[in-house]
Design a protein around this motif. Structure first.
Motif, PDB file in Angstrom:
ATOM      1  N   VAL A  67       0.871  -1.181   0.000  1.00 30.77           N
ATOM      2  CA  VAL A  67       0.000   0.000   0.000  1.00 30.77           C
ATOM      3  C   VAL A  67       0.900   1.220   0.000  1.00 30.77           C
ATOM      4  O   VAL A  67       1.852   1.282   0.791  1.00 30.77           O
ATOM      5  N   TYR A  68       0.620   2.158  -0.881  1.00 33.33           N
ATOM      6  CA  TYR A  68       1.484   3.330  -0.963  1.00 33.33           C
ATOM      7  C   TYR A  68       0.732   4.543  -1.475  1.00 33.33           C
ATOM      8  O   TYR A  68      -0.370   4.418  -2.013  1.00 33.33           O
ATOM      9  N   LYS A  69       1.356   5.676  -1.273  1.00 26.05           N
ATOM     10  CA  LYS A  69       0.780   6.941  -1.740  1.00 26.05           C
ATOM     11  C   LYS A  69       1.835   7.744  -2.481  1.00 26.05           C
ATOM     12  O   LYS A  69       2.980   7.834  -2.015  1.00 26.05           O
ATOM     13  N   SER A  84      -4.664   6.882  -2.715  1.00 22.61           N
ATOM     14  CA  SER A  84      -3.517   5.996  -2.515  1.00 22.61           C
ATOM     15  C   SER A  84      -3.786   4.696  -3.265  1.00 22.61           C
ATOM     16  O   SER A  84      -4.855   4.543  -3.872  1.00 22.61           O
ATOM     17  N   GLN A  85      -2.822   3.786  -3.222  1.00 23.27           N
ATOM     18  CA  GLN A  85      -2.926   2.598  -4.079  1.00 23.27           C
ATOM     19  C   GLN A  85      -2.530   1.336  -3.338  1.00 23.27           C
ATOM     20  O   GLN A  85      -1.713   1.369  -2.417  1.00 23.27           O
ATOM     21  N   LEU A  86      -3.124   0.245  -3.780  1.00 24.92           N
ATOM     22  CA  LEU A  86      -2.788  -1.074  -3.222  1.00 24.92           C
ATOM     23  C   LEU A  86      -2.429  -1.975  -4.392  1.00 24.92           C
ATOM     24  O   LEU A  86      -3.180  -2.053  -5.366  1.00 24.92           O
ATOM     25  N   PHE A 148      14.545  14.361   5.805  1.00 30.98           N
ATOM     26  CA  PHE A 148      13.257  14.358   6.496  1.00 30.98           C
ATOM     27  C   PHE A 148      12.447  13.072   6.275  1.00 30.98           C
ATOM     28  O   PHE A 148      11.239  13.059   6.447  1.00 30.98           O
ATOM     29  N   GLU A 149      13.128  11.995   5.880  1.00 34.33           N
ATOM     30  CA  GLU A 149      12.459  10.693   5.866  1.00 34.33           C
ATOM     31  C   GLU A 149      11.950  10.409   7.277  1.00 34.33           C
ATOM     32  O   GLU A 149      12.670  10.603   8.262  1.00 34.33           O
ATOM     33  N   THR A 150      10.690  10.015   7.396  1.00 34.16           N
ATOM     34  CA  THR A 150      10.060   9.849   8.712  1.00 34.16           C
ATOM     35  C   THR A 150       9.257   8.552   8.736  1.00 34.16           C
ATOM     36  O   THR A 150       8.524   8.272   7.784  1.00 34.16           O
ATOM     37  N   TRP A 151       9.429   7.781   9.788  1.00 33.86           N
ATOM     38  CA  TRP A 151       8.716   6.504   9.910  1.00 33.86           C
ATOM     39  C   TRP A 151       7.735   6.559  11.074  1.00 33.86           C
ATOM     40  O   TRP A 151       8.011   7.210  12.090  1.00 33.86           O
ATOM     41  N   ASN A 193       6.016  10.575  -0.911  1.00 33.59           N
ATOM     42  CA  ASN A 193       5.520   9.201  -1.042  1.00 33.59           C
ATOM     43  C   ASN A 193       5.455   8.613   0.353  1.00 33.59           C
ATOM     44  O   ASN A 193       6.244   8.981   1.213  1.00 33.59           O
ATOM     45  N   TYR A 194       4.497   7.737   0.575  1.00 36.55           N
ATOM     46  CA  TYR A 194       4.634   6.858   1.734  1.00 36.55           C
ATOM     47  C   TYR A 194       4.328   5.440   1.330  1.00 36.55           C
ATOM     48  O   TYR A 194       3.655   5.197   0.317  1.00 36.55           O
TER      49      TYR A 194
END
Ligand SMILES: [Zn+2]
Ligand SMILES: [Zn+2]
Length: 249
Positions: A67-69, A84-86, A148-151, A193-194
């Motif tokens: 799953v991502y955006k 978003s997409q699967l 700024f990659e953030t989890w 993106n996530y």
């Protein structure tokens, strides 16, 4: 999909040319940014992810579900309406396979989850922490690939995203919205993106894995070094990114 490939542990086997793809429309109105959605709308989107993952994984042809955006043209979005997409795949993509293998080897040698171990350390040290709630931690990962990659990770050990409860989705929605708001206040409209990394559906249960959501703001571009080496140059230390995001409410 690539050529048939069988991996050493025999859990999965890639087959060519099949998959499934769903688009999740996140709002009935023509909204462009997820950060503009209300908390309850984002919670409904996250619940929809979980429900679709549970449904799609009933089909045993799919070895993993991604799953991502992509938000903003720079991040690869071809529709501007918030979505978003699967994608379900007949194989486990390399990125997830590498994480699962690392987590499995760590579990086998130390007897505990790699991600739980990282969380314990990050909560104690706090230098890379952006926010902490009852159920989730928001952090800039050690050796972040992008500025700024953030989890976002659940504090409770949970291999599969779709194991989340209604309360988990509600709290994750608050964390995700707050994080996107911090990024937007810092940088203005920001393509990003996530991706949700959840344990592969092939060969369940992967009890050693720990799902998480990775947000990758588009503040830099992959260039020659990245394409040539598969490694990333990041000019912003994660400690500095976390400090700046903490200071931006
Ligand atoms: Zn864990
Ligand atoms: Zn991951």
């Amino acid at each position: 999909m690539g050529n048939a490939a069988k991996f050493a542990d025999g859990i999965f086997e890639a087959r060519a040319g099949i998959g499934t793809h769903e688009v999740i429309i996140e709002a009935p109105d023509h909204v462009l940014a997820m950060a503009s959605l209300e908390e309850r709308q984002i919670a409904a989107v996250l619940r929809a992810y979980g429900e679709r993952m549970l449904f799609v994984k009933k089909d045993k042809r799919w070895q993993s579900i991604l799953v991502y955006k992509n938000e903003g043209r720079e991040a690869g979005a071809t529709l501007e309406h918030v979505h978003s997409q699967l994608i379900a795949l007949p194989e486990v993509p390399r990125e997830i396979m590498d994480e699962m293998t690392g987590a499995r080897l760590f579990y086998e040698s130390r007897g505990r989850c790699l991600f739980c171990t990282i969380l314990t350390r990050e909560i104690k040290e706090r230098a890379r922490l952006v926010a902490e709630t009852e159920r989730f931690v928001v952090l800039c990962p050690y050796a972040a690939r992008f500025p700024f990659e953030t989890w976002i990770l659940p504090k409770t050990h949970m291999p599969y995203f779709e194991q989340c409860s209604a309360d988990d989705y509600a709290e994750l929605s608050r964390c995700l919205r707050a994080t996107l708001t911090r990024l937007t206040r810092r940088f203005g409209t920001l393509p990003f993106n996530y991706v949700i990394h959840s344990a592969a559906s092939a060969g369940e249960p992967h009890t050693y894995y720990h799902w998480h959501l990775e947000i990758m703001p588009k503040l830099s571009h992959a260039a020659g070094f990245e394409w040539g080496s598969g490694s990333f140059m990041n000019p912003v230390a994660p400690e500095e990114a976390a400090r700046m995001l903490r200071a931006t409410q």
